[in-house]
Design a protein around this motif. Structure first.
Motif, short mmCIF file in Angstrom:
data_model
loop_
_atom_site.label_atom_id
_atom_site.label_comp_id
_atom_site.label_asym_id
_atom_site.label_seq_id
_atom_site.Cartn_x
_atom_site.Cartn_y
_atom_site.Cartn_z
N ILE A 128 -5.45 7.03 0.36
CA ILE A 128 -5.40 8.49 0.19
C ILE A 128 -6.08 9.18 1.36
N ALA A 129 -5.46 10.24 1.83
CA ALA A 129 -6.07 11.08 2.87
C ALA A 129 -6.27 12.48 2.31
N ILE A 130 -7.51 12.98 2.42
CA ILE A 130 -7.80 14.37 2.04
C ILE A 130 -7.83 15.17 3.33
N VAL A 131 -6.92 16.12 3.47
CA VAL A 131 -6.80 16.84 4.74
C VAL A 131 -6.84 18.35 4.50
N SER A 132 -7.30 19.06 5.50
CA SER A 132 -7.22 20.51 5.49
C SER A 132 -5.84 20.91 6.00
N PRO A 133 -5.43 22.17 5.81
CA PRO A 133 -4.10 22.58 6.28
C PRO A 133 -3.87 22.28 7.76
N VAL A 180 0.83 -1.20 0.00
CA VAL A 180 0.00 0.00 0.00
C VAL A 180 0.87 1.26 0.00
N THR A 181 0.57 2.16 -0.92
CA THR A 181 1.21 3.48 -0.96
C THR A 181 0.28 4.48 -0.28
N HIS A 182 0.83 5.34 0.55
CA HIS A 182 0.02 6.30 1.31
C HIS A 182 0.25 7.71 0.76
N GLU A 183 -0.83 8.33 0.33
CA GLU A 183 -0.76 9.66 -0.27
C GLU A 183 -1.71 10.61 0.46
N TYR A 184 -1.42 11.91 0.36
CA TYR A 184 -2.36 12.88 0.92
C TYR A 184 -2.45 14.12 0.04
N TYR A 185 -3.63 14.75 0.10
CA TYR A 185 -3.90 15.98 -0.63
C TYR A 185 -4.34 17.04 0.38
N VAL A 186 -3.81 18.24 0.26
CA VAL A 186 -4.17 19.32 1.18
C VAL A 186 -5.08 20.30 0.45
N THR A 193 -8.69 23.16 1.20
CA THR A 193 -9.56 23.78 2.20
C THR A 193 -10.80 22.90 2.40
N ASP A 194 -11.48 23.08 3.50
CA ASP A 194 -12.66 22.27 3.80
C ASP A 194 -13.71 22.39 2.70
N ARG A 195 -13.90 23.59 2.16
CA ARG A 195 -14.93 23.79 1.16
C ARG A 195 -14.60 23.07 -0.15
N ASN A 196 -13.31 22.77 -0.36
CA ASN A 196 -12.89 22.09 -1.59
C ASN A 196 -12.66 20.60 -1.40
N ARG A 197 -13.10 20.08 -0.28
CA ARG A 197 -12.86 18.65 0.00
C ARG A 197 -13.58 17.77 -1.03
N TYR A 198 -14.85 18.06 -1.28
CA TYR A 198 -15.56 17.23 -2.27
C TYR A 198 -15.05 17.46 -3.69
N PRO A 199 -14.83 18.71 -4.15
CA PRO A 199 -14.25 18.89 -5.47
C PRO A 199 -12.92 18.16 -5.65
N ALA A 200 -12.11 18.12 -4.59
CA ALA A 200 -10.85 17.37 -4.67
C ALA A 200 -11.11 15.88 -4.81
N LEU A 201 -12.08 15.37 -4.05
CA LEU A 201 -12.45 13.96 -4.17
C LEU A 201 -12.89 13.63 -5.59
N LYS A 202 -13.69 14.51 -6.16
CA LYS A 202 -14.18 14.29 -7.52
C LYS A 202 -13.02 14.24 -8.51
N ARG A 203 -12.06 15.11 -8.35
CA ARG A 203 -10.92 15.12 -9.27
C ARG A 203 -10.05 13.87 -9.10
N ILE A 204 -9.91 13.41 -7.86
CA ILE A 204 -9.14 12.19 -7.63
C ILE A 204 -9.82 11.01 -8.33
N ALA A 205 -11.14 10.97 -8.25
CA ALA A 205 -11.88 9.90 -8.93
C ALA A 205 -11.75 10.03 -10.45
N ASP A 206 -11.80 11.25 -10.94
CA ASP A 206 -11.74 11.47 -12.39
C ASP A 206 -10.36 11.14 -12.98
N ILE A 207 -9.30 11.40 -12.22
CA ILE A 207 -7.95 11.11 -12.72
C ILE A 207 -7.64 9.62 -12.62
N ASN A 208 -8.51 8.87 -11.92
CA ASN A 208 -8.38 7.42 -11.80
C ASN A 208 -9.65 6.76 -12.33
#
Length: 597
Positions: free
Chosen positions: A343-348, A217-223, A225-240
């Protein structure tokens, strides 16, 4: 190479394992099975999720069980009904060739009378959740006086879920002569307490590094803002585009909200959480196992019984409160020799939570950049081209239509035909990501124009509230008032403006209806005054009173305040639709000021 036959299992069990495609035992199976067969000594076994613990404790019990005795000889406790069902199903598969053997699963959320009828017919092994097991014991429908084996599977998780009292009650009614088998992925103090109080000089087995994650398992994270948490999730799904994974959320409500958004955005997704009936959960899990669903959004508890070996991704939409839960989550990918990504989606502010996890799993998180629209479109477009290139054409089905098709397309050359085909399939995707923001730019969420207004406020709803400075309101007290309504644990608060007799605040637009409903239905008051919250149609044009801007504080929230005592909202900022009496109308500044004064 060690085989299951080498471990001392009878031919009937070996035949069942062969039918199931089992070739060689895992490390925990190779160590635990001979130990339980050869000895009555209690056992503490530590192995990560997905390493074959069910076979490790059930196969030696099946080897030694008395098939002529119809009383309960083994009780297996698991933290969730899904896991209990899964364990019982596995035991049924392992015992296919054992005549006279019966197993029953008992768990909440299902008809207890049907479970009692099955127990009355006689079973040798019972797999149960702690709550339902205690219930059946109190009803005198489950007799454990002849139990020879007590198995505590995922003991750490049962304690995390608050089942300590139930475990104590079950342990107290079982014979002292039983063999206790404790299987756990971690070893917290409470598990140690159970071992000390209810186990007699236990042997100990470790398979792999305790508390560690899979090497695959490779462990990755994306930083973001809270308001962009879902848009970031969507992009992660779209790039995969070939993702087959689980998205973990912390609450039932958040799980359903994320699943609903994914479905609305066209993904093959569904939710799994405690508010679903057992029948609904079974349907969702069946679809996910068959890969009819590409993405499952789940809480930690609901996903405990989901045994899937081919997950490509595990995504932590929010990090869990317990480090052990992250280990459980990430352990669901990278199984059976496959590679996986956690993958972990985190705020700053959440980045600091990664260090303790890194120490436990013995690996470093790799920071990744949220992909931009251009990269996503390229990836999706090339995937579409590959699908077309690899697609098998059935000449017999389309042959009769080809002449007509060719006639209609005869004026288009090859390049023009390709362009039009790609446009038909891809225009909506290109349109969505046209001028997409850079989600990695954390400064955008705090960036303001020359008038002090946030530029990136499209994800916020602006609310009017009928209290202000004269009511002793300040930003911190307003944030506290919002928190008291329990709209959402991690809702983001945007700009706050405190005026004399009324104020304005911004909240994540995804919680607009919940916010209005909370203030309306809870009959909220502040300093003896009834509180009225309404949605405003527009945001203020600016801070015209020249007042100093201040920051408001509150747990898990951020806000700012501004405006002088002479500040007044513009005419376009009148509240609309929602008010205490349920009537909706626009009001001018003057009439609203008169009313609230």
């Amino acid at each position: 190479m060690t085989t299951f036959k080498d471990l001392g299992l009878k031919s009937e069990i070996i035949s069942a394992l062969t039918d199931l495609g089992y070739e060689k035992p895992t490390e925990i199976q190779e160590k635990a099975i001979p130990q339980v067969i050869a000895s009555d000594q209690d056992l503490k076994a530590f192995a990560q999720t997905g390493t074959g613990k069910t076979a490790a404790f059930s196969l030696p019990i099946l080897e030694k069980i008395d098939l002529d005795n119809q009383s309960v000889q083994a009780i297996i406790l698991s933290p969730t009904r899904e896991l209990a069902i899964q364990i019982a199903r596995n035991i049924e598969e392992f015992s296919t060739h054992l005549k006279g053997f019966k197993v029953a699963a008992v768990y909440g959320g299902s008809d207890i009378n049907g479970q009692i009828r099955k127990l009355n017919k006689g079973v040798q092994i019972v797999v149960g959740t702690p709550g339902r097991t205690v219930d059946l014991i109190k009803r005198r429908k489950l007799q454990l006086n002849n139990v020879e084996w007590l198995v505590l599977d995922e003991a750490d998780e049962m304690l995390n879920m608050g089942f300590k009292d139930e475990l104590d009650q079950v342990l107290e009614v079982t014979p002292e002569t039983k063999q206790t088998l404790l299987f756990s992925a971690t070893f917290p103090k409470e598990v140690d307490r159970i071992a000390r109080n209810y186990m007699n000089n236990p042997a100990q087995i470790d398979a792999g590094k305790r508390n560690s994650g899979s090497d695959n398992v490779t462990h990755e994270y994306y930083v973001v803002t809270d308001r962009n948490r879902y848009p970031a999730l969507k992009r992660i799904a779209d790039i995969n585009p070939d993702i087959y994974g689980i998205i973990f959320c912390r609450t039932r409500r958040e799980t359903q909200e994320v699943a609903d958004k994914l479905i609305q955005d066209g993904y093959s997704a569904d939710s799994l959480h405690g508010e679903l009936s057992q029948a609904q959960r079974d349907i969702v899990m069946q679809k996910f196992r068959k890969k009819t669903l590409q993405i499952l959004v789940a809480t930690d508890v609901a996903a405990r019984g989901l045994d899937v070996d081919s997950l490509t991704h595990v995504i932590n939409y929010k990090l869990p409160d317990q480090i052990e839960s992250y280990t459980h989550r990430s352990g669901r990918t990278g199984r059976a020799g496959s590679k996986g990504i956690s993958i972990a989606i985190v705020s700053p502010g959440e980045r600091r939570k990664l260090s303790p996890i890194e120490r436990i799993i013995g690996k470093k998180f790799v920071q990744m950049q949220v992909p931009d629209g251009k990269d996503i479109c390229k990836k999706q477009l090339l995937r579409l081209v590959d699908k077309v290139n690899d697609f098998e054409v059935n000449e017999s089905q389309i042959g009769e239509y080809l002449p007509t098709i060719q006639e209609k397309l005869k004026d288009l050359d090859r390049d023009e035909l390709i362009k039009r085909f790609v446009s038909i399939e891809f225009n909506s995707f290109l349109s969505y990501y046209e001028n997409a923001n850079d989600l990695n730019d954390l400064s955008r969420s705090r960036e303001k124009d020359s008038r002090g207004k946030r530029r990136d406020d499209e994800n916020m709803t602006r609310f009017f509230i009928n209290i202000g400075r004269k009511d002793k309101l300040n930003p911190a007290r307003l944030i506290g008032l919002i928190n008291d309504q329990q709209i959402s644990k991690n809702i983001e608060i945007g700009q706050i403006e405190i005026l004399d007799t009324f104020s304005f605040f911004e909240l994540d637009k995804n919680f607009t209806d919940e916010t209005v409903g909370a203030f309306t239905n809870n009959d909220v008051s502040f300093e003896g005054r009834g509180v009225n919250v309404e949605v405003t149609e527009k945001k203020r044009a600016g801070n015209r009173g020249g007042g100093r801007r201040r920051s408001g504080g509150g747990k898990n929230h951020r806000g700012s305040s501004g405006g002088s005592r002479r500040s007044r909202p513009s005419n376009g900022d009148a509240p609309k639709k929602f008010n205490k009496s349920g009537f909706g109308r626009d009001r001018s500044d003057r009439s609203r000021k008169k009313r609230h004064d």
